[in-house]
Design a protein around this motif. Sequence first.
Motif, mmCIF file in Angstrom:
data_model
loop_
_atom_site.group_PDB
_atom_site.id
_atom_site.type_symbol
_atom_site.label_atom_id
_atom_site.label_comp_id
_atom_site.label_asym_id
_atom_site.label_seq_id
_atom_site.Cartn_x
_atom_site.Cartn_y
_atom_site.Cartn_z
ATOM 1 N N ALA A 297 8.960 10.873 -26.019
ATOM 2 C CA ALA A 297 10.114 9.965 -26.044
ATOM 3 C C ALA A 297 9.797 8.615 -25.424
ATOM 4 O O ALA A 297 10.172 7.571 -25.953
ATOM 5 N N ALA A 298 9.124 8.609 -24.280
ATOM 6 C CA ALA A 298 8.791 7.370 -23.582
ATOM 7 C C ALA A 298 7.345 7.464 -23.134
ATOM 8 O O ALA A 298 7.037 8.124 -22.141
ATOM 9 N N LYS A 299 6.460 6.841 -23.896
ATOM 10 C CA LYS A 299 5.029 6.976 -23.617
ATOM 11 C C LYS A 299 4.331 5.646 -23.817
ATOM 12 O O LYS A 299 4.456 5.017 -24.860
ATOM 13 N N ALA A 300 3.566 5.241 -22.778
ATOM 14 C CA ALA A 300 2.711 4.068 -22.898
ATOM 15 C C ALA A 300 1.249 4.448 -22.711
ATOM 16 O O ALA A 300 0.363 3.680 -23.041
ATOM 17 N N GLY A 301 1.005 5.644 -22.171
ATOM 18 C CA GLY A 301 -0.361 6.097 -21.929
ATOM 19 C C GLY A 301 -0.390 7.563 -21.569
ATOM 20 O O GLY A 301 0.549 8.321 -21.855
ATOM 21 N N GLY B 207 23.099 -6.804 -1.515
ATOM 22 C CA GLY B 207 24.387 -6.774 -0.833
ATOM 23 C C GLY B 207 25.506 -6.147 -1.624
ATOM 24 O O GLY B 207 26.650 -6.113 -1.171
ATOM 25 N N GLY B 208 25.193 -5.643 -2.824
ATOM 26 C CA GLY B 208 26.239 -5.049 -3.655
ATOM 27 C C GLY B 208 25.810 -3.712 -4.216
ATOM 28 O O GLY B 208 25.153 -2.921 -3.537
ATOM 29 N N ALA B 209 26.187 -3.455 -5.465
ATOM 30 C CA ALA B 209 25.814 -2.207 -6.121
ATOM 31 C C ALA B 209 25.736 -2.459 -7.620
ATOM 32 O O ALA B 209 26.432 -3.316 -8.163
ATOM 33 N N ILE B 210 24.874 -1.712 -8.287
ATOM 34 C CA ILE B 210 24.700 -1.814 -9.734
ATOM 35 C C ILE B 210 25.181 -0.520 -10.368
ATOM 36 O O ILE B 210 24.787 0.582 -9.946
ATOM 37 N N ARG B 211 26.035 -0.646 -11.368
ATOM 38 C CA ARG B 211 26.550 0.539 -12.063
ATOM 39 C C ARG B 211 25.526 1.033 -13.078
ATOM 40 O O ARG B 211 24.910 0.249 -13.797
ATOM 41 N N CYS B 212 25.357 2.340 -13.109
ATOM 42 C CA CYS B 212 24.427 2.961 -14.054
ATOM 43 C C CYS B 212 25.136 4.046 -14.851
ATOM 44 O O CYS B 212 26.076 4.695 -14.360
ATOM 45 N N THR B 213 24.675 4.257 -16.057
ATOM 46 C CA THR B 213 25.052 5.412 -16.859
ATOM 47 C C THR B 213 23.834 6.331 -16.945
ATOM 48 O O THR B 213 22.727 5.859 -17.183
ATOM 49 N N VAL B 214 24.050 7.609 -16.727
ATOM 50 C CA VAL B 214 22.960 8.571 -16.810
ATOM 51 C C VAL B 214 23.159 9.409 -18.071
ATOM 52 O O VAL B 214 24.221 10.002 -18.280
ATOM 53 N N TRP B 215 22.145 9.438 -18.905
ATOM 54 C CA TRP B 215 22.157 10.174 -20.159
ATOM 55 C C TRP B 215 21.340 11.447 -20.034
ATOM 56 O O TRP B 215 20.458 11.556 -19.182
ATOM 57 N N PHE B 216 21.628 12.394 -20.902
ATOM 58 C CA PHE B 216 20.890 13.662 -20.912
ATOM 59 C C PHE B 216 20.455 13.975 -22.334
ATOM 60 O O PHE B 216 21.165 13.674 -23.300
ATOM 61 N N GLY B 217 19.286 14.592 -22.451
ATOM 62 C CA GLY B 217 18.828 15.063 -23.755
ATOM 63 C C GLY B 217 17.613 15.953 -23.596
ATOM 64 O O GLY B 217 16.937 15.949 -22.554
ATOM 65 N N PHE B 218 17.331 16.727 -24.615
ATOM 66 C CA PHE B 218 16.153 17.598 -24.628
ATOM 67 C C PHE B 218 15.013 16.879 -25.354
ATOM 68 O O PHE B 218 15.170 16.484 -26.510
ATOM 69 N N VAL B 219 13.875 16.728 -24.689
ATOM 70 C CA VAL B 219 12.676 16.169 -25.312
ATOM 71 C C VAL B 219 11.742 17.333 -25.624
ATOM 72 O O VAL B 219 11.039 17.828 -24.757
ATOM 73 N N ILE C 2 14.541 12.999 -29.039
ATOM 74 C CA ILE C 2 15.496 13.446 -28.021
ATOM 75 C C ILE C 2 16.662 14.136 -28.729
ATOM 76 O O ILE C 2 17.348 13.523 -29.546
ATOM 77 N N TRP C 3 16.883 15.397 -28.415
ATOM 78 C CA TRP C 3 17.964 16.160 -29.031
ATOM 79 C C TRP C 3 19.160 16.245 -28.080
ATOM 80 O O TRP C 3 19.002 16.350 -26.866
#
Length: 499
Positions: free
Chosen positions: A23-27, A78-90, A62-63
């Motif tokens: 899914a995510a490969k550079a090397g 000094g603040g915060a960054i909002r994130c979304t977390v995703w799920f999937g089967f590789v 990714i399934w």
Amino acid sequence: MSVRTGSRIAVYVVMVASECAPAAKAGGLGDVVFGLSREVEVRGHAVEIVLPRYEHMRYQDIWGFQVSYEDLWVPWFGGAIRCTVWFGFVHGRRCFFIEPHSAENFFGRAEHYGYADDVNRFAFFSKAVLEFLLRTNKRPDVIHCHDWQTGLLPVLLYEQYQQHMPWQRVCYTIHNFGHQGVTGDWVLWASRLGRLEHFTHPDRLGNGYGAVNLMKGGIVYANFVTTVSPQHAHEVRYSDQAGGLGHTLYVHERKFGGVLNGVDYETWNPETDPLLPTRYTADDLTGKYHAKARLRHRFWLRERYGPIVAYVGRLDQQKGMHLVHHAIFHTLGHGGQFVLLSSTGHQQDVNDHFWWLKNHLNDNPDCHIEIGYHEELAHLVFAGADILVVPSMFEPCGLVPLIALRYGTVPVVRAIGGMIDTIFDRDHSLRPAHERNGYVFHHTDEHALESALHRAISLWFSSPEDFRELMVNGMRADHSWATPGQHYVDIYDFIRHPG
């Protein structure tokens, strides 16, 4: 937490990395994370993988891709960054992907790496992983971090999250000492570690003149540190290959060792590979000759009697590109054909040279240079080539020659890193004849390369039966994840129960 299964304890492991193939490969890092995770699971343990969500991933691999956690707020500066977390089967592996919604657009870029703010991107990722584990009440027995991109995580775990995660242990694997995440002390303020004098001390993250080294932090704070072969573990302790971290490794030598990487034989196996025109085994190599014909057709090489020599890897000085250049012309001058399949590197002069070379040899019927790595095409090159050159200046493990062995392609390698542990010279090794599987040279000059490559090409022409025996020796060797997987399970047990 750990659960008992029969007579053994199953361990809950979270792998944290910047890559996971396919899914995510550079090397090679992506291959290791995927293969090791599967092997640990096969041994009865629970594994989850946490990655950045890159804009450019192979989403077709990714399934069940879906949102797992919608509003993860990660403190940053000094603040915060909002994130979304995703799920999937590789391909069966349980993976979580962290997507920051920030003005910097951390991972919504064309490439995984190569940006001026890479340290900022992955330092934030390390912080976000721990926030994700904290907020979702995930408490793995072992957090297994990989390379400099996750080096800050063990520092944060023990300096900030210890109250909430007192029993979590860290295994930290260094795949490449050439990139260490050296940056200014701003990263301490960004991650809210603060205490500059404490963390910039030479015994912690300090790299001199106020600089901070994330990989050094990983070594100091992890419970156990590995690199990707026993030979490379020796080299970084007793030579300059640690990139300035030799003293740190000396101080922490009791928790440092080398575990040779394995090859994922579910992915790289000519007996089952769906990307080959015909599958084959060590007992019947007919399919390899079909692959050779397909490779010639795919790359517009003429049909002729002679070996195909290949290079598969990055365009990077680390890989000995001056010797790859020489190998091309040596092969063409001695009756062979040459195929290069490579992704671009970060050194523009190397990229420019091989683009020039591609144009220069464009009409040569015995050579093809393909710049732009394609996973599917790599399978055909490994199967269709007769000989593979790996003339690296340094090579911590050397997955490429291990894959070549599995496909019956004879490696010609420089004696460095993990290749010393795995490739044994046909003519000069002290190993039994059935364990000899390639050709080895030691120096970094053109004559050294020729001494090995010429022997390989000559054997192909003069004694096909002996060359075939060399191919079969490589195919029958076991370089799967079975043994290294058990080594890592033993390390997990050790750091959880050090007494």
